[in-house]
Design a protein around this motif. Structure first.
Motif, mmCIF file in Angstrom:
data_model
loop_
_atom_site.group_PDB
_atom_site.id
_atom_site.type_symbol
_atom_site.label_atom_id
_atom_site.label_comp_id
_atom_site.label_asym_id
_atom_site.label_seq_id
_atom_site.Cartn_x
_atom_site.Cartn_y
_atom_site.Cartn_z
ATOM 1 N N ASP A 1 0.906 -1.432 0.008
ATOM 2 C CA ASP A 1 0.250 0.116 -0.009
ATOM 3 C C ASP A 1 1.057 1.192 -0.106
ATOM 4 N N THR A 2 1.737 1.199 0.971
ATOM 5 C CA THR A 2 2.754 2.458 0.816
ATOM 6 C C THR A 2 3.450 2.678 -0.466
ATOM 7 N N VAL A 3 3.933 1.586 -1.225
ATOM 8 C CA VAL A 3 4.598 1.670 -2.262
ATOM 9 C C VAL A 3 3.475 2.178 -3.390
ATOM 10 N N MET A 4 2.131 1.925 -3.589
ATOM 11 C CA MET A 4 1.106 2.318 -4.239
ATOM 12 C C MET A 4 0.966 3.867 -4.121
ATOM 13 N N VAL A 5 1.047 4.300 -2.849
ATOM 14 C CA VAL A 5 0.643 5.658 -2.607
ATOM 15 C C VAL A 5 1.898 6.348 -2.982
ATOM 16 N N LEU A 6 3.192 5.798 -2.949
ATOM 17 C CA LEU A 6 4.448 6.632 -3.468
ATOM 18 C C LEU A 6 4.327 6.828 -5.003
ATOM 19 N N LEU A 7 3.863 5.495 -5.605
ATOM 20 C CA LEU A 7 3.768 5.659 -7.051
ATOM 21 C C LEU A 7 2.561 6.532 -7.662
ATOM 22 N N ILE A 8 1.513 6.669 -6.790
ATOM 23 C CA ILE A 8 0.330 7.537 -7.475
ATOM 24 C C ILE A 8 0.763 8.924 -6.909
ATOM 25 N N THR A 9 1.477 8.966 -5.952
ATOM 26 C CA THR A 9 2.026 10.344 -5.681
ATOM 27 C C THR A 9 3.089 10.997 -6.896
ATOM 28 N N LEU A 10 4.007 10.089 -7.362
ATOM 29 C CA LEU A 10 4.885 10.461 -8.402
ATOM 30 C C LEU A 10 4.055 10.743 -9.468
ATOM 31 N N LEU A 11 2.882 9.837 -9.871
ATOM 32 C CA LEU A 11 2.176 10.147 -11.113
ATOM 33 C C LEU A 11 1.235 11.802 -10.920
ATOM 34 N N THR A 12 1.059 11.940 -9.762
ATOM 35 C CA THR A 12 0.434 13.239 -9.584
ATOM 36 C C THR A 12 1.214 14.433 -9.854
ATOM 37 N N PHE A 13 2.617 14.142 -9.501
ATOM 38 C CA PHE A 13 3.712 15.329 -9.853
ATOM 39 C C PHE A 13 3.831 15.328 -11.437
ATOM 40 N N VAL A 14 3.221 14.560 -12.095
ATOM 41 C CA VAL A 14 3.519 14.451 -13.382
ATOM 42 C C VAL A 14 2.499 15.138 -14.194
ATOM 43 N N VAL A 15 0.861 14.799 -13.660
ATOM 44 C CA VAL A 15 -0.241 15.366 -14.070
ATOM 45 C C VAL A 15 -0.818 16.513 -13.641
ATOM 46 N N ALA A 16 -0.339 16.724 -12.382
ATOM 47 C CA ALA A 16 -0.881 17.939 -11.863
ATOM 48 C C ALA A 16 -0.119 18.664 -10.688
ATOM 49 N N ALA A 17 1.068 18.979 -11.274
ATOM 50 C CA ALA A 17 2.249 19.700 -10.788
ATOM 51 C C ALA A 17 1.870 20.845 -10.334
ATOM 52 N N PRO A 18 0.911 21.846 -10.820
ATOM 53 C CA PRO A 18 0.702 23.090 -10.225
ATOM 54 C C PRO A 18 -0.103 22.795 -8.933
ATOM 55 N N ALA A 19 -1.087 21.888 -8.958
ATOM 56 C CA ALA A 19 -1.813 21.634 -7.522
ATOM 57 C C ALA A 19 -0.846 21.375 -6.575
ATOM 58 N N LEU A 20 0.242 20.377 -6.770
ATOM 59 C CA LEU A 20 1.178 20.053 -5.636
ATOM 60 C C LEU A 20 1.942 21.391 -5.460
ATOM 61 N N ALA A 21 2.361 22.068 -6.154
ATOM 62 C CA ALA A 21 3.061 23.068 -5.976
ATOM 63 C C ALA A 21 2.160 24.176 -5.106
ATOM 64 N N ALA A 22 1.033 24.229 -5.296
ATOM 65 C CA ALA A 22 0.256 25.161 -4.465
ATOM 66 C C ALA A 22 0.175 24.532 -2.951
#
Length: 340
Positions: A125-146
């Motif tokens: 589960d932890t690995v999946m959260v990390l992978l999904i977070t990395l995916l979010t960095f790619v597709v939603a970088a402005p949201a994470l920057a905020a």
């Protein structure tokens, strides 16, 4: 005092975070949004999807048990998952201990072996959260920057991890632990610890070598796919989130849902009763990035959380009834041997 803090801290954390959730929100407006214009059939759909996530988790866990020769039935493992999440509503993480105890008792297997398999389950589960977070960095970088700009804890964590003193302190602590272990390796306490760690490792390491490991990975995708889509279908329950699903520039709501999903998944690491408080705050913030007002996000988070909590309670009741009336897999195996 230690036991008192273990039980009091999650409750106190829940109360504090719920207070923070409603501190700047008009409660009357929130209740009005919850009682008018909500399409509850989508909430029910999300509740149904969540059931499959638990079943997939049980199927995945049973693959480990088959490799470890732990005699269980799929229904037993499924009910252990149902009961686990229901008990976590009362006290965080107590459900994890209960599901391991339940399986160990009914199968006649060592608790530490079952616990080790559960550790592997949670590590995935932890690995999946990390992978999904990395995916979010790619597709939603402005949201994470905020997010990082508004909540500098992420920046502080990165600064800590980049500090050489942090890693030196960690290495020194590890060296001291190794020296103590070697110096007292013949003591009863160390021998007992070594046996416990060995059983834990056996339950954990089986994931790498067991038959069905590719099915294990496929079920992992199924679990997290259910988690994501049970939140996504809930977007159609409210007008303000349904509007996000009609925006092609936001991948028809998939990107805002992904951001809210990642924040809520990280928020679940905070000890609270059933995620109440941190999960809601994470959802509110994730939606606010895409223009959803706090009062609207609060209403959304409460309705979705309440639906999922109701489902967990119903599944917990089912698990309790099943465990009371059904014989254990070990007993069934013995009866079958006697019959033969």
């Amino acid at each position: 005092m230690k036991k008192a803090l273990k039980y009091i801290l999650p409750v106190a954390m829940t109360v504090l975070l719920v207070w923070l959730l409603f501190r700047k929100v008009n409660f009357a407006q929130t209740m009005q949004l919850m009682s008018h214009g909500v399409r509850y059939e989508w909430i029910l759909a999300g509740m149904g999807i969540s059931v499959f996530s638990h079943i997939f988790r049980a199927m995945r866990w049973r693959i480990q048990f088959q490799a470890l020769r732990v005699p269980t039935t799929l229904m037993e493992v499924t009910c252990s998952i149902f009961g686990c999440y229901a008990l976590n509503l009362l006290l965080p993480r107590i459900g994890e201990l209960w599901r391991c105890s339940f399986i160990a008792h009914r199968s006649g297997s060592p608790f530490t072996t079952v616990m080790g398999s559960m550790v592997a389950d949670r590590l995935m589960d932890t690995v999946m959260v990390l992978l999904i977070t990395l995916l979010t960095f790619v597709v939603a970088a402005p949201a994470l920057a905020a997010f990082m700009a508004r909540y500098p804890v992420g920046t502080d964590m990165l600064r800590l991890l980049s500090n050489p003193l942090f890693w030196l302190a960690g290495a020194a602590a590890l060296a001291v632990a190794i020296l103590i272990f070697r110096r007292y390796r013949h003591s009863k306490a160390i021998a007992k610890l070594r046996g416990w760690v060995s059983e834990m490792w056996r339950g954990f390491a089986v994931v790498v070598t067991m038959p069905g490991r590719w099915r294990f990975l496929l079920l992992t995708l199924g679990i997290w796919g259910c988690y994501f889509f049970q939140l996504y279908v809930a977007f159609y329950a409210f007008g303000f989130t349904r509007a996000l699903c009609s925006d092609a520039t936001l991948a028809y709501g998939l990107v805002p849902c992904l951001v809210a999903f990642v924040f809520s998944s990280i928020g679940m690491a905070i000890p609270s009763n059933g995620g109440l408080g941190p999960w809601n705050i994470a959802i509110v913030f994730g939606l606010a990035i895409y223009g959803v007002a706090d009062v609207e996000g609060t209403a959304f988070s409460i309705v979705v959380w309440s639906g999922q909590t109701l489902m967990l309670i119903l599944l917990g009741i089912f698990a309790a009834v099943y465990s009371a009336i059904s014989p254990a897999a070990k007993l069934q195996s013995k009866q079958k041997e006697l019959h033969l």
